[in-house]
Write an enzyme that holds these catalytic residues in place. Sequence first.
Site, short mmCIF file in Angstrom:
data_model
loop_
_atom_site.label_atom_id
_atom_site.label_comp_id
_atom_site.label_asym_id
_atom_site.label_seq_id
_atom_site.Cartn_x
_atom_site.Cartn_y
_atom_site.Cartn_z
CG PHE A 161 -1.66 1.13 1.60
CD1 PHE A 161 -2.34 1.86 0.64
CD2 PHE A 161 -1.73 1.55 2.93
CE1 PHE A 161 -3.07 2.99 0.99
CE2 PHE A 161 -2.44 2.67 3.29
CZ PHE A 161 -3.10 3.40 2.33
CG ASN A 199 6.30 -11.96 0.87
OD1 ASN A 199 5.54 -10.99 0.80
ND2 ASN A 199 6.51 -12.62 2.00
CE1 TYR A 244 3.55 -3.51 12.29
CE2 TYR A 244 2.87 -1.81 13.83
CZ TYR A 244 3.21 -2.19 12.55
OH TYR A 244 3.23 -1.26 11.54
CG ASN A 260 -4.36 5.43 13.02
OD1 ASN A 260 -4.28 6.36 13.83
ND2 ASN A 260 -4.32 4.17 13.38
#
Length: 327
Positions: A18, A40, A152, A181
Amino acid sequence: MHNKIQDSVILITGGAGFIGSYVVEELLRSNPAKIIILDNLIRGSFDNMGSFIENPVVEFVKGDIRDTALLEKCIASADYVFHMAALRINACAANPREGFDVMLKSTFELAELCVKHKVKKVIYSSSASVYGLAQHFPTPETDNPYDNQTFYGGAKQWGEQLFRSYRFMHGLDYVALRYFNVYGARMDTDGKYTEVMIRWLDCIRDGNAPLIYGDGSTTMDFVYVRDVAKANVAALCSVVTDEVFNVGNCEETSLKQLLEVILKVNNSSLIPEFREENTVNPVSRRLADNSKAKRLLDFQPTVSLEEGLIELSQWYSEKKKTTALSL
Ligand SMILES: NC(=O)c1ccc[n+]([C@@H]2O[C@H](COP(=O)([O-])OP(=O)(O)OC[C@H]3O[C@@H](n4cnc5c(N)ncnc54)[C@H](O)[C@@H]3O)[C@@H](O)[C@H]2O)c1
């Protein structure tokens, strides 16, 4: 300022994703010698790369950053590296061992190889997740990261520290960017971890009540993807090194407010339904202080939430039409 890009070879791990695909587009404006994309395609796609995949300057390598020999091949000729390949927050929670291999081990190998092959600068995609629930709003980069509770966020924080130590030990220049975000056209629409905006756009299209998990008071700082790409290029082109920057829109928006704007720009009057909250990311507030990025990188976001949501809604509706036609 863009002469660093001109005639340079630039590697982007996760460049089919993205945000990565917008970084490629932004870089192509300044005539790089070559852009190598290593991805990938676990989440990235040829659709994301549609505007540049045929460009002779772009070399797409389908492969995994965990393949260290392949990673070395890609880094060997690179002047600059954007390290964006990563697993999503929920994927890390679901499979921390894979999270370790992708987020930690491969990032370590990448730093080693960047030193070995004398890469001039690394731009590392970090995240506002490093803060957990921040102490201050707006949140400056100096807020402490100890309230993060996610694998994360911990991995991103470790990545920042890894590059700091490699700058200190080996002189490897880097900048880390903590995105808030990020949203916009090309965001994931049908993966396992599809974002709330897309789910709501589906509801609007189908006339179903949009679901809000929790009471809707959780806030986020939504920054449009093209602005994030600009911050990446500014980080590469500036002389700044060994620094971390917030990249947000500096506007705090609750989920309820977000839904109101999405309904407004789509002329919809649907009423939301509320459901129990998910607990992977227990952070109730986000608001970036971008002043450091403004001061040192001359970066400022330019896309308002309403403009961004109009663009996202139009893109998603076109995408749905095209998919329906091809079935
Ligand atoms: N989207 C956000 O809101 C957000 C917020 C903060 C930080 N970030 C960070 O920004 C970066 C880009 O995020 P994005 O939103 O574009 O996500 P994305 O999932 O669209 O992009 C990541 C890309 O990395 C690729 N990838 C994943 N694992 C790989 C592996 N082992 N080998 C090779 N390629 C691999 C994926 O196929 C994908 O194309 C990531 O590092 C992410 O953690 C994103």
